[in-house]
Design a protein around this motif. Structure first.
Motif, PDB file in Angstrom:
ATOM      1  N   MET A  57       0.826  -1.208   0.000  1.00  0.00           N
ATOM      2  CA  MET A  57       0.000   0.000   0.000  1.00  0.00           C
ATOM      3  C   MET A  57       0.861   1.258   0.000  1.00  0.00           C
ATOM      4  N   ALA A  58       2.023   1.209   0.660  1.00  0.00           N
ATOM      5  CA  ALA A  58       2.949   2.347   0.632  1.00  0.00           C
ATOM      6  C   ALA A  58       3.502   2.539  -0.782  1.00  0.00           C
ATOM      7  N   TYR A  59       3.834   1.433  -1.435  1.00  0.00           N
ATOM      8  CA  TYR A  59       4.312   1.515  -2.816  1.00  0.00           C
ATOM      9  C   TYR A  59       3.229   2.079  -3.728  1.00  0.00           C
ATOM     10  N   ASP A  60       1.996   1.665  -3.502  1.00  0.00           N
ATOM     11  CA  ASP A  60       0.868   2.189  -4.274  1.00  0.00           C
ATOM     12  C   ASP A  60       0.757   3.705  -4.122  1.00  0.00           C
ATOM     13  N   ARG A  61       0.909   4.210  -2.891  1.00  0.00           N
ATOM     14  CA  ARG A  61       0.855   5.662  -2.651  1.00  0.00           C
ATOM     15  C   ARG A  61       2.042   6.367  -3.320  1.00  0.00           C
ATOM     16  N   TYR A  62       3.201   5.710  -3.328  1.00  0.00           N
ATOM     17  CA  TYR A  62       4.372   6.283  -4.004  1.00  0.00           C
ATOM     18  C   TYR A  62       4.099   6.481  -5.493  1.00  0.00           C
ATOM     19  N   VAL A  63       3.560   5.450  -6.142  1.00  0.00           N
ATOM     20  CA  VAL A  63       3.270   5.553  -7.579  1.00  0.00           C
ATOM     21  C   VAL A  63       2.216   6.622  -7.834  1.00  0.00           C
TER      22      VAL A  63
ATOM     23  N   ILE B  36      11.182   3.980   2.275  1.00  0.00           N
ATOM     24  CA  ILE B  36      11.678   4.465   0.983  1.00  0.00           C
ATOM     25  C   ILE B  36      10.553   5.102   0.182  1.00  0.00           C
ATOM     26  N   SER B  37       9.382   4.450   0.188  1.00  0.00           N
ATOM     27  CA  SER B  37       8.233   4.993  -0.542  1.00  0.00           C
ATOM     28  C   SER B  37       7.851   6.370  -0.007  1.00  0.00           C
ATOM     29  N   TYR B  38       7.810   6.490   1.318  1.00  0.00           N
ATOM     30  CA  TYR B  38       7.407   7.773   1.904  1.00  0.00           C
ATOM     31  C   TYR B  38       8.495   8.830   1.804  1.00  0.00           C
ATOM     32  N   ALA B  39       9.752   8.425   1.694  1.00  0.00           N
ATOM     33  CA  ALA B  39      10.822   9.403   1.452  1.00  0.00           C
ATOM     34  C   ALA B  39      10.605  10.071   0.090  1.00  0.00           C
ATOM     35  N   PHE B  40      10.283   9.264  -0.925  1.00  0.00           N
ATOM     36  CA  PHE B  40      10.000   9.824  -2.244  1.00  0.00           C
ATOM     37  C   PHE B  40       8.710  10.649  -2.241  1.00  0.00           C
ATOM     38  N   ILE B  41       7.715  10.172  -1.490  1.00  0.00           N
ATOM     39  CA  ILE B  41       6.450  10.906  -1.404  1.00  0.00           C
ATOM     40  C   ILE B  41       6.660  12.287  -0.775  1.00  0.00           C
ATOM     41  N   ILE B  42       7.391  12.321   0.334  1.00  0.00           N
ATOM     42  CA  ILE B  42       7.652  13.602   1.019  1.00  0.00           C
ATOM     43  C   ILE B  42       8.447  14.543   0.112  1.00  0.00           C
ATOM     44  N   TRP B  43       9.419  13.986  -0.605  1.00  0.00           N
ATOM     45  CA  TRP B  43      10.196  14.806  -1.536  1.00  0.00           C
ATOM     46  C   TRP B  43       9.293  15.395  -2.618  1.00  0.00           C
ATOM     47  N   ALA B  44       8.364  14.580  -3.131  1.00  0.00           N
ATOM     48  CA  ALA B  44       7.430  15.071  -4.163  1.00  0.00           C
ATOM     49  C   ALA B  44       6.495  16.133  -3.593  1.00  0.00           C
ATOM     50  N   ILE B  45       6.043  15.943  -2.355  1.00  0.00           N
ATOM     51  CA  ILE B  45       5.144  16.911  -1.718  1.00  0.00           C
ATOM     52  C   ILE B  45       5.857  18.248  -1.491  1.00  0.00           C
ATOM     53  N   LEU B  46       7.125  18.185  -1.095  1.00  0.00           N
ATOM     54  CA  LEU B  46       7.886  19.413  -0.843  1.00  0.00           C
ATOM     55  C   LEU B  46       8.062  20.250  -2.104  1.00  0.00           C
ATOM     56  N   LYS B  47       8.004  19.595  -3.265  1.00  0.00           N
ATOM     57  CA  LYS B  47       8.168  20.334  -4.525  1.00  0.00           C
ATOM     58  C   LYS B  47       6.875  20.989  -4.988  1.00  0.00           C
ATOM     59  N   ILE B  48       5.754  20.659  -4.328  1.00  0.00           N
ATOM     60  CA  ILE B  48       4.474  21.305  -4.653  1.00  0.00           C
ATOM     61  C   ILE B  48       4.502  22.723  -4.085  1.00  0.00           C
ATOM     62  N   ARG B  49       4.142  23.708  -4.869  1.00  0.00           N
ATOM     63  CA  ARG B  49       4.316  25.105  -4.466  1.00  0.00           C
ATOM     64  C   ARG B  49       3.225  25.607  -3.522  1.00  0.00           C
ATOM     65  N   THR B  50       2.000  25.169  -3.729  1.00  0.00           N
ATOM     66  CA  THR B  50       0.905  25.701  -2.912  1.00  0.00           C
ATOM     67  C   THR B  50       0.714  24.869  -1.651  1.00  0.00           C
ATOM     68  N   ALA B  51       0.376  25.555  -0.554  1.00  0.00           N
ATOM     69  CA  ALA B  51       0.134  24.856   0.711  1.00  0.00           C
ATOM     70  C   ALA B  51      -1.066  23.940   0.606  1.00  0.00           C
TER      71      ALA B  51
ATOM     72  N   GLY C  64      -2.131  22.410  -2.088  1.00  0.00           N
ATOM     73  CA  GLY C  64      -1.747  21.234  -2.863  1.00  0.00           C
ATOM     74  C   GLY C  64      -0.966  20.246  -2.037  1.00  0.00           C
ATOM     75  N   LYS C  65      -0.068  20.761  -1.183  1.00  0.00           N
ATOM     76  CA  LYS C  65       0.696  19.884  -0.295  1.00  0.00           C
ATOM     77  C   LYS C  65      -0.222  19.142   0.670  1.00  0.00           C
ATOM     78  N   ALA C  66      -1.157  19.893   1.280  1.00  0.00           N
ATOM     79  CA  ALA C  66      -2.064  19.291   2.257  1.00  0.00           C
ATOM     80  C   ALA C  66      -2.945  18.231   1.611  1.00  0.00           C
ATOM     81  N   LYS C  67      -3.433  18.522   0.395  1.00  0.00           N
ATOM     82  CA  LYS C  67      -4.317  17.575  -0.304  1.00  0.00           C
ATOM     83  C   LYS C  67      -3.571  16.289  -0.659  1.00  0.00           C
ATOM     84  N   THR C  68      -2.348  16.435  -1.136  1.00  0.00           N
ATOM     85  CA  THR C  68      -1.557  15.268  -1.507  1.00  0.00           C
ATOM     86  C   THR C  68      -1.192  14.439  -0.281  1.00  0.00           C
ATOM     87  N   PHE C  69      -0.776  15.130   0.773  1.00  0.00           N
ATOM     88  CA  PHE C  69      -0.368  14.434   1.996  1.00  0.00           C
ATOM     89  C   PHE C  69      -1.543  13.735   2.660  1.00  0.00           C
ATOM     90  N   SER C  70      -2.743  14.301   2.514  1.00  0.00           N
ATOM     91  CA  SER C  70      -3.927  13.722   3.162  1.00  0.00           C
ATOM     92  C   SER C  70      -4.249  12.332   2.636  1.00  0.00           C
TER      93      SER C  70
END
Length: 313
Positions: A117-123, A215-230, A232-238
């Motif tokens: 499920m973590a890998y699924d969220r990463y993709v 590892i999956s969440y490390a990539f996810i967090i990195w992708a979220i940090l690159k989102i410019r709007t707050a 967008g970050k909150a929606k993705t992280f949710s």
């Protein structure tokens, strides 16, 4: 102790050995928890199957998680209720081994499934345009089948190692189900080589699953940090918070129970932790995924609305 000592043919599960009134109270509490577990997880499965918006890879995996929660809770809780009702319970050697096998199978599968499920969220977060291509129905089934296959290997080896030990010190298991720590206390043969194999398997299952998740969440967090709007970050992280909560609770208790070693361990302490991951966590999972997930809430509202309309008619 000599190997030719009388073999144990059945075990007596002692349970909690509390005051009768307190045991009766716990019986009804755990019975309520079990009914909520079965009802909540079964409801989650039916909700996912009947709502077109929930027929996505994430909810496909979630339905399997709900199925596993029902199964591994059902392997343990009915017997826990019986030990609370009667104070002690006799269980045959074969039934004890069978329970040990299936509990290991379902718990191990849940470890691997949470990693899937973590890998699924990463993709979904890091490669959203390729998500539909990467997570085809065949891929989903393959990932779930791999989770069960890995868990089957662990379960067969772990059960074989445990029940090849000679039990002859006593047949009284100071626990409410057949688990490794209390069974080892009954051994009259050398257990260290088998314990090392069992520990290694538990270590591999837990660390492999956690590594994939981290590892999956490390990539996810990195992708979220690159989102410019707050926003967008909150929606993705949710979309990940429910899974992260379930992972933290489940693996936290498993690590405490099976990877901390035997030194200084208390069986009473183990009983409390075991109640948490066999009774409480399976009940919490559907709540975590429903209360923290907008899509599940909307699907549930639609079902309740249809029920009210049908009743009005």
């Amino acid at each position: 102790m000599a190997e030719n000592s009388t073999s144990v043919m059945e075990f007596i599960l002692i349970g909690f050995q509390l005051h009768a009134g307190l045991q009766l109270c716990l019986f009804f509490v755990f019975l309520a928890f079990y009914l909520i577990t079965v009802g909540g997880n079964l409801g989650m499965i039916l909700l996912i199957q009947n709502d077109p918006q929930l027929r996505t890879p994430m909810y496909f995996f979630l339905s399997h998680l709900s199925f596993l929660d029902i199964c591994y809770s059902s392997v343990i809780v009915p017997q826990l209720l019986e030990t609370l009702r009667t104070d002690k319970m006799v269980i045959t050697y074969e039934r004890c081994a069978t329970q040990f096998f299936f509990f290991t199978l379902y718990a191990s599968t849940e470890c691997f499934l949470l990693a899937v499920m973590a890998y699924d969220r990463y993709v979904a977060v890091c490669n959203p345009l390729l998500y539909a291509i990467a997570m085809t129905p065949q891929t989903r089934l393959g990932l779930v089948a791999a989770a069960y296959a890995g868990a089957m290997v662990n379960s067969v080896v772990r059960t074989g190692c445990t029940f090849s030990i000679s039990f002859c010190k006593s047949n009284q298991v100071d626990f409410f189900f057949c688990d490794l720590p209390p069974l080892l206390k009954l051994a009259c043969s050398e257990t260290r080589p088998r314990e090392q194999v069992i520990f290694l398997l538990a270590f591999l299952v837990i660390t492999t699953s956690i590594s994939v998740i981290l590892i999956s969440y490390a990539f996810i967090i990195w992708a979220i940090l690159k989102i410019r709007t707050a926003g967008g970050k909150a929606k993705t992280f949710s979309t990940c918070t429910s899974h992260m909560t379930a992972v933290a609770i489940f693996f936290g208790t498993l690590i405490f129970m099976y990877l901390k070693g035997n030194m200084g361990k208390s069986l009473w302490e183990d009983k409390i932790v075991s109640v948490f991951y066999t009774v409480v966590i399976p009940m919490l999972n559907p709540m975590i995924y429903s209360l923290r997930n907008k899509e599940v809430k909307e699907a549930l509202k639609k079902v309740l609305k249809r029920v009210r309309v049908s009743q009005a008619e």
